[in-house]
Design a protein around this motif. Structure first.
Motif, PDB file in Angstrom:
ATOM      1  N   GLU A 195      -4.332   2.759  -4.341  1.00  0.00           N
ATOM      2  CA  GLU A 195      -3.367   2.954  -3.260  1.00  0.00           C
ATOM      3  C   GLU A 195      -2.417   1.766  -3.097  1.00  0.00           C
ATOM      4  N   SER A 233       0.839  -1.193   0.000  1.00  0.00           N
ATOM      5  CA  SER A 233       0.000   0.000   0.000  1.00  0.00           C
ATOM      6  C   SER A 233       0.877   1.248   0.000  1.00  0.00           C
ATOM      7  N   HIS A 234       0.445   2.276  -0.715  1.00  0.00           N
ATOM      8  CA  HIS A 234       1.139   3.564  -0.717  1.00  0.00           C
ATOM      9  C   HIS A 234       0.883   4.343   0.576  1.00  0.00           C
ATOM     10  N   THR A 235      -0.125   3.936   1.338  1.00  0.00           N
ATOM     11  CA  THR A 235      -0.566   4.721   2.486  1.00  0.00           C
ATOM     12  C   THR A 235      -0.325   4.020   3.815  1.00  0.00           C
ATOM     13  N   GLY A 236       0.638   3.133   3.885  1.00  0.00           N
ATOM     14  CA  GLY A 236       0.899   2.433   5.144  1.00  0.00           C
ATOM     15  C   GLY A 236       0.405   1.005   5.072  1.00  0.00           C
ATOM     16  N   ALA A 290      -5.091   0.048   2.826  1.00  0.00           N
ATOM     17  CA  ALA A 290      -5.463   0.786   1.624  1.00  0.00           C
ATOM     18  C   ALA A 290      -6.985   0.887   1.576  1.00  0.00           C
ATOM     19  N   THR A 291      -7.472   2.002   1.056  1.00  0.00           N
ATOM     20  CA  THR A 291      -8.917   2.168   0.965  1.00  0.00           C
ATOM     21  C   THR A 291      -9.446   1.930  -0.441  1.00  0.00           C
TER      22      THR A 291
END
Length: 51
Positions: free
Chosen positions: A41, A30-33, A36-37
């Motif tokens: 991401e 995931s790009h966000t930690g 992912a939502t």
């Protein structure tokens, strides 16, 4: 566990006819930690370009 893993990136060494992925493992990040939502991401880190 998925029986068939499909991939449309046909210049990857793991790609096979019918858009099948023949990698032993699939690693998605995931790009966000850690969570992912949505699909945008994430990245599939199994991609390995042909030489």
């Amino acid at each position: 566990m998925a029986v068939d893993v499909l991939c449309e990136v046909n210049n990857c060494v793991h790609w096979a006819n019918g858009n099948k992925c023949e990698a032993d493992q699939i690693y998605v990040v995931s790009h966000t930690g850690k969570e992912a939502t949505n699909q945008e991401e994430t990245d599939c880190k199994t991609f390995d370009p042909e030489h």
